[in-house]
Design a protein around this motif. Structure first.
Motif, PDB file in Angstrom:
ATOM      1  N   ALA A   1       0.829  -1.211   0.000  1.00  0.00           N
ATOM      2  CA  ALA A   1       0.000   0.000   0.000  1.00  0.00           C
ATOM      3  C   ALA A   1       0.862   1.260   0.000  1.00  0.00           C
ATOM      4  O   ALA A   1       0.569   2.238  -0.706  1.00  0.00           O
ATOM      5  CB  ALA A   1      -0.926  -0.012   1.213  1.00  0.00           C
ATOM      6  N   ARG A   2       1.931   1.234   0.763  1.00  0.00           N
ATOM      7  CA  ARG A   2       2.788   2.418   0.847  1.00  0.00           C
ATOM      8  C   ARG A   2       3.453   2.729  -0.489  1.00  0.00           C
ATOM      9  O   ARG A   2       3.559   3.894  -0.884  1.00  0.00           O
ATOM     10  CB  ARG A   2       3.846   2.219   1.934  1.00  0.00           C
ATOM     11  N   TYR A   3       3.903   1.702  -1.193  1.00  0.00           N
ATOM     12  CA  TYR A   3       4.568   1.950  -2.469  1.00  0.00           C
ATOM     13  C   TYR A   3       3.577   2.329  -3.563  1.00  0.00           C
ATOM     14  O   TYR A   3       3.910   3.104  -4.464  1.00  0.00           O
ATOM     15  CB  TYR A   3       5.410   0.741  -2.875  1.00  0.00           C
ATOM     16  N   ARG A   4       2.368   1.806  -3.501  1.00  0.00           N
ATOM     17  CA  ARG A   4       1.346   2.244  -4.450  1.00  0.00           C
ATOM     18  C   ARG A   4       1.045   3.727  -4.254  1.00  0.00           C
ATOM     19  O   ARG A   4       0.929   4.486  -5.222  1.00  0.00           O
ATOM     20  CB  ARG A   4       0.068   1.414  -4.271  1.00  0.00           C
ATOM     21  N   LEU A   5       0.924   4.136  -2.991  1.00  0.00           N
ATOM     22  CA  LEU A   5       0.640   5.539  -2.697  1.00  0.00           C
ATOM     23  C   LEU A   5       1.820   6.435  -3.071  1.00  0.00           C
ATOM     24  O   LEU A   5       1.638   7.544  -3.581  1.00  0.00           O
ATOM     25  CB  LEU A   5       0.306   5.708  -1.212  1.00  0.00           C
ATOM     26  N   LYS A   6       3.015   5.960  -2.822  1.00  0.00           N
ATOM     27  CA  LYS A   6       4.206   6.775  -3.072  1.00  0.00           C
ATOM     28  C   LYS A   6       4.486   6.953  -4.559  1.00  0.00           C
ATOM     29  O   LYS A   6       4.848   8.038  -5.011  1.00  0.00           O
ATOM     30  CB  LYS A   6       5.429   6.143  -2.399  1.00  0.00           C
ATOM     31  N   THR A   7       4.312   5.876  -5.343  1.00  0.00           N
ATOM     32  CA  THR A   7       4.730   5.910  -6.748  1.00  0.00           C
ATOM     33  C   THR A   7       3.581   6.037  -7.736  1.00  0.00           C
ATOM     34  O   THR A   7       3.798   6.428  -8.886  1.00  0.00           O
ATOM     35  CB  THR A   7       5.513   4.631  -7.094  1.00  0.00           C
ATOM     36  N   GLY A   8       2.374   5.664  -7.316  1.00  0.00           N
ATOM     37  CA  GLY A   8       1.253   5.646  -8.245  1.00  0.00           C
ATOM     38  C   GLY A   8       1.311   4.488  -9.225  1.00  0.00           C
ATOM     39  O   GLY A   8       0.548   4.450 -10.193  1.00  0.00           O
ATOM     40  N   LEU A   9       2.200   3.535  -8.973  1.00  0.00           N
ATOM     41  CA  LEU A   9       2.363   2.389  -9.864  1.00  0.00           C
ATOM     42  C   LEU A   9       1.741   1.141  -9.247  1.00  0.00           C
ATOM     43  O   LEU A   9       1.553   1.055  -8.030  1.00  0.00           O
ATOM     44  CB  LEU A   9       3.853   2.129 -10.123  1.00  0.00           C
ATOM     45  N   SER A  10       1.439   0.169 -10.097  1.00  0.00           N
ATOM     46  CA  SER A  10       0.974  -1.115  -9.585  1.00  0.00           C
ATOM     47  C   SER A  10       2.150  -1.858  -8.962  1.00  0.00           C
ATOM     48  O   SER A  10       3.318  -1.581  -9.269  1.00  0.00           O
ATOM     49  CB  SER A  10       0.345  -1.951 -10.700  1.00  0.00           C
ATOM     50  N   VAL A  11       1.836  -2.807  -8.086  1.00  0.00           N
ATOM     51  CA  VAL A  11       2.870  -3.526  -7.341  1.00  0.00           C
ATOM     52  C   VAL A  11       2.690  -5.027  -7.522  1.00  0.00           C
ATOM     53  O   VAL A  11       1.575  -5.547  -7.408  1.00  0.00           O
ATOM     54  CB  VAL A  11       2.819  -3.165  -5.836  1.00  0.00           C
ATOM     55  N   LEU A  12       3.792  -5.712  -7.817  1.00  0.00           N
ATOM     56  CA  LEU A  12       3.815  -7.172  -7.847  1.00  0.00           C
ATOM     57  C   LEU A  12       4.504  -7.638  -6.567  1.00  0.00           C
ATOM     58  O   LEU A  12       5.728  -7.537  -6.439  1.00  0.00           O
ATOM     59  CB  LEU A  12       4.580  -7.672  -9.078  1.00  0.00           C
TER      60      LEU A  12
END
Length: 288
Positions: A83-94
């Motif tokens: 969740a943190r990386y989605r919010l930070k980057t706006g990218l999808s996460v695998l």
């Protein structure tokens, strides 16, 4: 930073694309490990957020969580980082969990109330080490010791790194990472590797962790033990040449002496004693 997470950092610094392709089937044009968000004090150094540009043009984050063994809170922790990386980057996460040692009760999804979360698990212990050797990329050889059948082909994997066209500093880092990872499952593997490749491994910035893990001390101990054995052999050969039959109790007494300097003095006595009885009495004085 501990041994295995430092090893992963070293390996991924050189071999991200190869690892992403082999373990996840991703064809990557470029990648970079992202800096940890300032607000994520709970994110550990064994977590590797990798920004990937795939060959099909997609850009996304591979969130690689490296675990020495499975822990029940891994899914929730991974969800938090996701969740943190989605919010930070706006990218999808695998999201991916890499397990370095055999583990039980492993799951690939988490459900609780309205939460459903799926992630991928890479269990190195379940993978065939021979496939890495056949794939041929020296970047992946550090993982061999953790895989099924890895101990049998460990030296071949080591030689694949050492004999590759990689630069010397790259080889030093990969061999050091290989030692640190293999020590999770078999302490003899890194010690034997260190005996063979210590000269180049010392050039890696991660080598300090080798000493911290105690592998270097183990090698020194092994070398000293080898010196003791060689000295004992010289003493016995000298006695047999001078006095023919040597009683077994002399050999047993020699085995009790662990001080290299004391054994050197015993060797001198073996050269100078006028009789086997004189030598035996001198030998016993070292055991008092």
């Amino acid at each position: 930073m501990g041994g295995y997470d430092a090893a992963m950092k070293v390996i991924l610094a050189h071999c991200r694309e190869a690892a992403l392709e082999f373990f996840l089937g991703l064809h990557v044009e470029e990648s970079e490990i992202l800096e940890l968000p300032q607000e994520t004090a709970s994110v550990r150094r064994s977590d590797f957020p990798i920004r990937v540009r795939a060959s099909d043009g997609r850009v996304f984050i591979v969130l690689l969580e490296v675990q020495s063994r499975w822990e029940p809170n891994v899914p929730l922790r991974l969800l938090e980082y996701d969740a943190r990386y989605r919010l930070k980057t706006g990218l999808s996460v695998l999201p991916v969990v890499m397990l370095l040692t055999p583990s039980g009760n492993v799951v690939e999804n988490f459900e609780d109330g309205g939460i459903r979360y799926r992630f991928q698990v890479i269990s190195l212990a379940a993978m065939d080490a021979q496939k890495v050797l056949e794939w041929g990329n020296p970047c992946l050889m550090p993982f061999v010791g953790l895989m099924r059948g890895g101990s049998e082909i460990f030296q071949r994997a080591e030689e694949a790194v050492y004999g590759s066209s990689l630069g010397r500093s790259d080889k030093a880092d990969l061999l050091t990472g290989m030692a640190l990872l293999s020590g999770l499952v078999d302490k003899d593997l890194p010690r034997r590797l260190l005996e063979r490749r210590r000269d180049i491994m010392m050039e890696s910035y991660a080598y300090e962790l080798i000493k911290k893990e105690g592998y270097e001390e183990g090698v020194r101990s092994g070398l000293q033990q080898g010196t003791l054995e060689a000295t004992r052999e010289h003493i016995l050969e000298t006695l047999e040449a001078r006095f023919k039959d040597v009683p077994k109790d002399i050999f047993q007494s020699l085995r009790k002496i662990q001080d290299p300097d004391a054994l050197k003095l015993v060797f001198r006595k073996a050269l100078r004693a006028d009789s086997l009885d004189e030598f035996h009495k001198a030998l016993l004085s070292f055991l008092d």
